[in-house]
Design a protein around this motif. Structure first.
Motif, PDB file in Angstrom:
ATOM      1  N   ILE A   4       1.032  -1.206   0.272  1.00 39.44           N
ATOM      2  CA  ILE A   4       0.292  -0.158  -0.054  1.00 39.44           C
ATOM      3  C   ILE A   4       1.002   2.056  -0.142  1.00 39.44           C
ATOM      4  CG2 ILE A   4      -1.729   1.177   1.200  1.00 39.44           C
ATOM      5  CD1 ILE A   4      -2.098  -1.669   3.062  1.00 39.44           C
ATOM      6  N   ARG A   5       0.976   1.791  -0.935  1.00 38.40           N
ATOM      7  CA  ARG A   5       1.881   2.863  -1.261  1.00 38.40           C
ATOM      8  C   ARG A   5       1.423   4.304  -2.282  1.00 38.40           C
ATOM      9  NH1 ARG A   5       5.520  -0.006  -5.172  1.00 38.40           N
ATOM     10  NH2 ARG A   5       4.252  -0.003  -7.094  1.00 38.40           N
ATOM     11  N   LEU A   6       1.915   5.545  -2.029  1.00 38.57           N
ATOM     12  CA  LEU A   6       1.534   6.488  -2.859  1.00 38.57           C
ATOM     13  C   LEU A   6       1.966   6.328  -4.136  1.00 38.57           C
ATOM     14  CD1 LEU A   6       2.633   9.379   0.215  1.00 38.57           C
ATOM     15  CD2 LEU A   6       0.461   8.106  -0.295  1.00 38.57           C
ATOM     16  N   ALA A   7       1.229   7.106  -5.293  1.00 37.41           N
ATOM     17  CA  ALA A   7       1.331   7.486  -6.711  1.00 37.41           C
ATOM     18  C   ALA A   7       1.062   8.419  -6.865  1.00 37.41           C
ATOM     19  CB  ALA A   7       0.344   6.343  -7.234  1.00 37.41           C
ATOM     20  N   ARG A   8       2.445   9.506  -7.252  1.00 39.65           N
ATOM     21  CA  ARG A   8       1.724  10.954  -7.120  1.00 39.65           C
ATOM     22  C   ARG A   8       1.509  11.041  -8.440  1.00 39.65           C
ATOM     23  NH1 ARG A   8       4.349  14.906  -9.182  1.00 39.65           N
ATOM     24  NH2 ARG A   8       5.103  16.832  -7.241  1.00 39.65           N
ATOM     25  N   HIS A   9       0.429  12.007  -8.649  1.00 42.37           N
ATOM     26  CA  HIS A   9      -0.778  12.820  -9.627  1.00 42.37           C
ATOM     27  C   HIS A   9       0.040  14.383  -9.385  1.00 42.37           C
ATOM     28  CE1 HIS A   9      -1.406   8.569 -11.255  1.00 42.37           C
ATOM     29  NE2 HIS A   9      -1.937   8.366 -10.077  1.00 42.37           N
ATOM     30  N   ARG A  11      -0.032  18.134 -10.996  1.00 42.17           N
ATOM     31  CA  ARG A  11       1.434  19.032 -11.581  1.00 42.17           C
ATOM     32  C   ARG A  11       2.258  19.057 -11.280  1.00 42.17           C
ATOM     33  NH1 ARG A  11      -0.393  24.939 -12.753  1.00 42.17           N
ATOM     34  NH2 ARG A  11      -1.149  25.293  -9.769  1.00 42.17           N
ATOM     35  N   LYS A  12       3.738  20.183 -12.150  1.00 38.19           N
ATOM     36  CA  LYS A  12       4.527  20.323 -11.574  1.00 38.19           C
ATOM     37  C   LYS A  12       4.896  21.176 -10.559  1.00 38.19           C
ATOM     38  CE  LYS A  12       9.074  22.483 -13.147  1.00 38.19           C
ATOM     39  NZ  LYS A  12       9.926  22.587 -14.048  1.00 38.19           N
ATOM     40  N   ASN A  13       5.314  20.520  -9.440  1.00 32.67           N
ATOM     41  CA  ASN A  13       5.174  21.576  -7.736  1.00 32.67           C
ATOM     42  C   ASN A  13       4.306  21.187  -7.400  1.00 32.67           C
ATOM     43  OD1 ASN A  13       8.263  21.694  -8.311  1.00 32.67           O
ATOM     44  ND2 ASN A  13       7.859  23.689  -9.811  1.00 32.67           N
ATOM     45  N   PHE A  14       3.197  20.639  -7.880  1.00 30.00           N
ATOM     46  CA  PHE A  14       1.875  21.132  -6.769  1.00 30.00           C
ATOM     47  C   PHE A  14       1.180  18.901  -6.691  1.00 30.00           C
ATOM     48  CE2 PHE A  14       1.908  25.058  -8.366  1.00 30.00           C
ATOM     49  CZ  PHE A  14       1.372  26.227  -6.720  1.00 30.00           C
ATOM     50  N   PRO A  15       1.715  18.467  -6.047  1.00 32.81           N
ATOM     51  CA  PRO A  15       2.005  17.121  -6.004  1.00 32.81           C
ATOM     52  C   PRO A  15       0.657  16.679  -5.018  1.00 32.81           C
ATOM     53  CG  PRO A  15       3.678  17.291  -4.029  1.00 32.81           C
ATOM     54  CD  PRO A  15       3.320  19.168  -5.180  1.00 32.81           C
ATOM     55  N   PHE A  38      -6.707   9.345  -0.754  1.00 36.77           N
ATOM     56  CA  PHE A  38      -5.383  10.620  -2.083  1.00 36.77           C
ATOM     57  C   PHE A  38      -5.045  11.089  -0.544  1.00 36.77           C
ATOM     58  CE2 PHE A  38     -10.203  12.602  -1.176  1.00 36.77           C
ATOM     59  CZ  PHE A  38      -9.513  13.560  -0.819  1.00 36.77           C
ATOM     60  N   PHE A  39      -4.109  11.556  -0.387  1.00 35.70           N
ATOM     61  CA  PHE A  39      -3.359  12.789  -0.055  1.00 35.70           C
ATOM     62  C   PHE A  39      -3.325  13.944  -0.566  1.00 35.70           C
ATOM     63  CE2 PHE A  39       1.000  14.419   1.646  1.00 35.70           C
ATOM     64  CZ  PHE A  39       0.240  14.771   3.005  1.00 35.70           C
ATOM     65  N   LYS A  49      -7.651  17.300   2.932  1.00 32.08           N
ATOM     66  CA  LYS A  49      -6.225  16.896   3.038  1.00 32.08           C
ATOM     67  C   LYS A  49      -6.030  15.343   2.560  1.00 32.08           C
ATOM     68  CE  LYS A  49      -1.986  19.022   4.937  1.00 32.08           C
ATOM     69  NZ  LYS A  49      -1.844  20.088   4.579  1.00 32.08           N
ATOM     70  N   PHE A  50      -6.376  14.720   3.321  1.00 32.27           N
ATOM     71  CA  PHE A  50      -6.175  13.154   3.096  1.00 32.27           C
ATOM     72  C   PHE A  50      -7.428  12.573   3.761  1.00 32.27           C
ATOM     73  CE2 PHE A  50      -5.039   9.462   6.392  1.00 32.27           C
ATOM     74  CZ  PHE A  50      -4.301   8.617   4.894  1.00 32.27           C
ATOM     75  N   ASN A  51      -7.716  11.274   3.463  1.00 33.15           N
ATOM     76  CA  ASN A  51      -8.811  10.812   3.212  1.00 33.15           C
ATOM     77  C   ASN A  51      -8.555   8.943   2.161  1.00 33.15           C
ATOM     78  OD1 ASN A  51     -11.670   9.487   2.928  1.00 33.15           O
ATOM     79  ND2 ASN A  51     -12.462  10.693   1.407  1.00 33.15           N
TER      80      ASN A  51
END
Length: 84
Positions: A4-9, A11-15, A38-39, A49-51
């Motif tokens: 179970i991990r985070l997947a970055r999505h 735009r640039k400088n706003f993950p 999501f985070f 912010k986090f769910n």
């Protein structure tokens, strides 16, 4: 091994991170089994912010999935769970 991990999505400088259940052999962004939350680190509202769906999280942990260190830290911080 299932993780179970985070997947970055985002735009640039706003993950924006999706919390996903995936096989550790696959790429973080391309292939996953299930999206469970999501985070958003730039959200000013704490509720947005986090769910995470804790029932699905517990389901996967009971089946043997290992959460990443960052995912564990986020769950403890935002859901007030002592141990994961």
């Amino acid at each position: 091994m299932v993780v179970i991990r985070l997947a970055r999505h985002g735009r640039k400088n706003f993950p924006f991170y999706k919390i996903v259940v995936s096989d550790n052999r696959f790429s973080v962004k391309k292939r996953f089994i299930e999206r469970i939350g999501f985070f958003n680190p730039f959200s000013l509202i704490k509720e947005k912010k986090f769910n995470i769906n804790m029932q699905r999280f517990q389901h996967w942990v009971n089946k043997g999935a290992k959460p990443s260190d960052r995912t564990k830290d986020l769950i403890v911080k935002f859901n007030s769970i002592d141990t994961v």
